[in-house]
Write an enzyme that holds these catalytic residues in place. Structure first.
Site: not given
Length: 245
Positions: A123, A181, A213
């Site tokens: 991330c 995502d 994600h």
């Protein structure tokens, strides 16, 4: 023969007189091994990332999960808006300087082969891992799990977008992304691929169907995708073995 269990230790390292924290994991009775810096997500150095360091140690790497929030402590972010506000306020140069200090710390360890240090991030950490591989020095491989490729909003304390510095990538790169995502549009991934191909960089990119994600994060049942996570981990480990030794 008894199984060798990784040694783990809460560690400190120094940058310009400041003491910073991290978590190390490595197999004892091994020296001059390749190393991997683990960069956590926006929420901080949790047990999830300590577990990833432990898994890398099992694979023969000296793993060091750096705590980017050593100074202020991990934030409590309760909404996507609070997450974006926190990211906007983070000083990129401070973060990248801390990662550089972690590289120097690993080079000082007798267990580590200084020319074989890689980085992995998730991330926000994947974003910083890629930036470090483009703007830092001395990294031998980079893996990014769903690292964003653009800043949502530019601010004075931000460096260039990852896409703006991709042509300066200085080591082999593996990017792992989820097709669904919302933070990383497919167009950004295609742009990244085009830049890296144009510049003749060594890279691999894998996009997982039916994954969004944080698909690797098994502490988040809403996001975790076991099949994609298993495949991505194997690719990651193989990539580090190939490029770090």
């Amino acid at each position: 023969m008894a199984e060798i269990v990784p040694r783990t230790e809460e560690m400190t390292f120094v940058r310009e007189g400041e003491t910073l924290r991290g978590f190390g994991a490595w197999l004892p009775k091994h020296d001059r091994m390749p190393a991997v810096i683990v960069v956590h997500d926006v929420h901080g150095l949790s047990d999830h990332y300590r577990g990833i360091a432990h898994r890398l140690a099992d694979e023969g790497f000296f793993a060091f999960a750096v705590d980017l929030y050593s100074r202020e402590g991990a934030p409590r972010l309760r909404s996507p808006e609070e997450v974006q506000d926190w990211i906007k306020k983070l000083d990129d140069r401070r973060v990248l300087g801390d990662i550089d200090a972690a590289v120097r710390f690993l080079r000082s360890r007798i267990e580590v082969r200084g020319s074989s240090i890689g980085i992995i991030g998730f991330c926000l950490g994947g974003q910083y891992a890629f930036l470090a591989a483009c703007l830092g020095s001395g990294l031998a491989a980079c893996v990014s799990f769903y690292g964003m490729l653009r800043w949502r909003e530019k601010a004075p304390n931000k460096v260039e977008d990852p896409l703006e510095v991709a042509d300066r990538l200085s080591c082999p790169f593996l990017g792992l992304y989820g097709e669904e995502d919302p933070l990383i549009p497919r167009s950004d991934i295609k742009e990244l691929e085009a830049i890296l191909k144009r510049e003749g960089k060594q890279f691999k990119i894998k996009i997982y169907r039916n994954a969004g994600h944080a698909f690797f994060n098994d502490t988040r049942p809403d996001a975790y995708r076991p099949e994609a996570a298993r495949d991505a981990w194997r690719r990651c480990v193989d990539f580090f073995h190939e490029h770090l030794g």
